[in-house]
Design an enzyme around this catalytic site. Structure first.
Site: not given
Ligand code: G16
Length: 539
Positions: A277-278, A112-113, A273, A372, A275
């Site tokens: 989704d953000r 992801s990010h 981000d 998302k 991937d």
């Molecule tokens: C993931 C989850 C999200 C979550 C985020 C932050 O996002 O898909 O639902 O809100 O992590 O999680 P944490 O606060 O546990 O770090 P992504 O975009 O990283 O896949």
């Protein structure tokens, strides 16, 4: 020919908030990725004759693991694998593809990010047939399987060419390489009023952060919507994201923020981000917090063709501000509060109980897929701007004048010693009963709890999802540890203060939250436990 390879379990393959995320070097240990993929396949029932979607955000190790995953899928009895050309699929596009193809599920390779490259992060996530992240019952079963695994199966064949569109075969399984963008762009064109957006003549800066949304954004914004060439910045996905952190927030997308605060800023600024989704939403001269963006999108969604019939419900994660709840109340529809993690929205979306969902962590989406979706959020904003003729700042001001404003910030303390972070949370939980009635400056605690969620569709319970401290007047501090980090612990402190429509709606966020910051430290002993006197990142 199918090979059965002997292996031994790794003890650290428990999926976190969103799949298994580790340093690349961890994934490069012998059989590490294979062990996890085999554990996923062992948990998936009905593989014979089934289709599996595979794709990732293009980061370092993506191609290598995709090659292995395809050969392992063939050895585990899948009939067909659908893979994005070059191994590329944004997370929402993968979700769409799983649904459209009636696939049994999908493997999404992404952290992801988190940053990418040989010394950075990699991840593997399994999504189920509805296109959404596997729920906890499944990730728990996968983890249990990783602890006993003693072999995996893989086709003894060369890696297939994933750069050329078309079909080929591995050990009797069909591999279909598809254009990763087309289906997704078509879906967006069905949901939003492209002619109206095109006719509005808006200007935009979109930062793809050298990550997966580049090709999607160029096709949708520049080709289909007619935005000027160059509207999409950093449009080419790179294995290391150009050495940047592909997290669309005010720290890592600083250049975009600065451009949007300049006098000659375009009408609209956005980023996505690693991937896809953000999202980050910035109007000319105004940043919209993810929590506010969720509320404003929900309040205006009916302006887009895909949502003209109205919304069935709005869901937000617990640490997300309550701004969306006020919109739900005004619309006369239910509001749901779930734990952090998109996987918790899946059941609500499947049951038709919620249409739009969002999280403070820059995720917003709807029932069009089960992830998302960064570009979706950007397009819904553009559709609203085009339909109303208003600027982002005008939309925000009108919203706050009607609903009041939830001032909001998240303070992250990164790379904290895990034992210290655990001790902080343990002490906090132990003190919960003593907090109600106590005063911190002008703030008085009315309630304090350890958030637990009971899913209304299947009655499953997820406990210990974060500590909430609620004050008189609707202000709140939430404490939880991140489930997505790969080194040490990250303490997240979420701060929220509600100002009613008659209150101060144009103040500086830091000033409005100062007493909550002080209360948070007094309540949790952040400095005492971690030695930190200030957060690393404020979003
Ligand atoms: C993931 C989850 C999200 C979550 C985020 C932050 O996002 O898909 O639902 O809100 O992590 O999680 P944490 O606060 O546990 O770090 P992504 O975009 O990283 O896949």
């Amino acid at each position: 020919m199918i090979e059965t390879v002997a292996t031994t379990p790794y003890s650290d393959q428990k999926p976190g908030t969103s799949g298994l995320r580790k340093k690349v070097r961890v994934f490069q240990q012998p059989h590490y990725a294979e062990n996890f993929i085999q554990s996923v396949f062992d948990v998936v029932e009905g593989k014979a004759g089934a289709t599996l979607v595979i794709g990732g955000d293009g980061r370092f190790l993506n191609r290598e693991v995709i090659g292995k995953a395809i050969r392992m899928a063939a050895a585990n009895g899948f009939a067909r694998v659908v893979v994005g050309q070059g191994g590329i699929l944004s997370t929402p596009a993968a979700s769409n593809l799983v649904r459209r193809r009636g696939a049994i599920g999908g493997l999404i390779l992404s952290a992801s990010h988190n940053p990418g490259g040989p010394d950075e992060d990699f991840g593997i996530k399994y999504n189920i047939a509805n296109g959404g992240p596997a729920p906890e019952a499944i990730t728990d079963a996968i983890f249990r399987r990783t602890t006993t695994l003693d072999n995996y199966r893989i086709a003894a064949a060369p890696d297939v060419d994933i750069d050329t569109l078309g079909t080929s075969e591995v050990a009797g399984m069909t591999v279909e390489v598809i254009d990763p963008v087309a289906d997704y762009a078509d879906l967006m064109e069905r949901l939003f009023d492209f002619p109206a957006i095109r006719a509005a003549g808006l200007s935009m800066a979109f930062d793809a952060m050298s990550a997966v949304t580049g090709p999607y954004a160029v096709e949708i914004f520049e080709r289909r919507l007619g935005f000027a060439p160059g509207t999409v910045r950093n449009a080419v996905p790179l294995e290391d994201f150009g050495g940047h952190h592909p997290d669309p927030n005010l720290v890592h997308a600083r250049a975009l923020y600065d451009a949007m605060m300049a006098p000659d800023a375009p009408d609209f600024g956005a980023a996505s981000d690693g991937d896809g989704d953000r999202n980050l939403i910035i109007g000319r001269g105004i940043f919209i917090t993810p929590s506010d963006s969720l509320a404003m999108l929900a309040a205006n969604a009916q302006l887009a063709p895909g949502y003209a019939v109205g919304l069935r419900g709005i869901a937000r994660s617990m640490p997300t501000s309550a701004a969306a709840d006020r919109v739900a109340a005004a619309l006369g529809i239910p509001a749901f509060e779930t734990p952090t993690g998109w996987k918790f929205f899946g059941n609500l979306l499947d049951a038709g109980m919620a249409t739009i969902c969002g999280e403070e962590s820059a995720g917003t989406g709807s029932d069009h897929v089960r992830e998302k979706d960064g570009l979706w959020a950007v397009l819904l904003w553009l559709n609203i701007l085009a339909a109303t003729g208003r600027s982002v700042a005008e939309i925000a001001r009108e919203h706050w004048t009607r609903f009041g404003r939830n001032y909001y910030a998240r303070h992250d303390y990164e790379g904290v010693d895990s034992a210290a972070a655990d001790a902080l949370m343990r002490d906090l939980r132990a003190a919960l009963d003593t907090l109600p009635g106590r005063g911190f400056g002008a703030l008085t605690v009315v309630e304090a709890d350890d958030f637990a969620y009971r899913d209304p569709t299947d009655a499953s319970v997820s406990a210990h999802q974060g500590v909430r401290v609620l004050f008189e007047g609707g202000s709140r501090v939430v404490f939880r540890l991140s489930g997505t980090g790969t080194s040490g612990a990250t303490l997240r402190v979420y701060l929220e203060r509600y100002e009613p429509p008659v209150g101060d709606l144009a103040a500086e966020t830091g000033a409005m939250l100062a007493d909550l910051v002080a209360a948070a430290d007094a309540i949790a002993g952040i400095t005492r436990h971690t030695g930190r006197t200030a957060p690393d990142v404020i979003t």
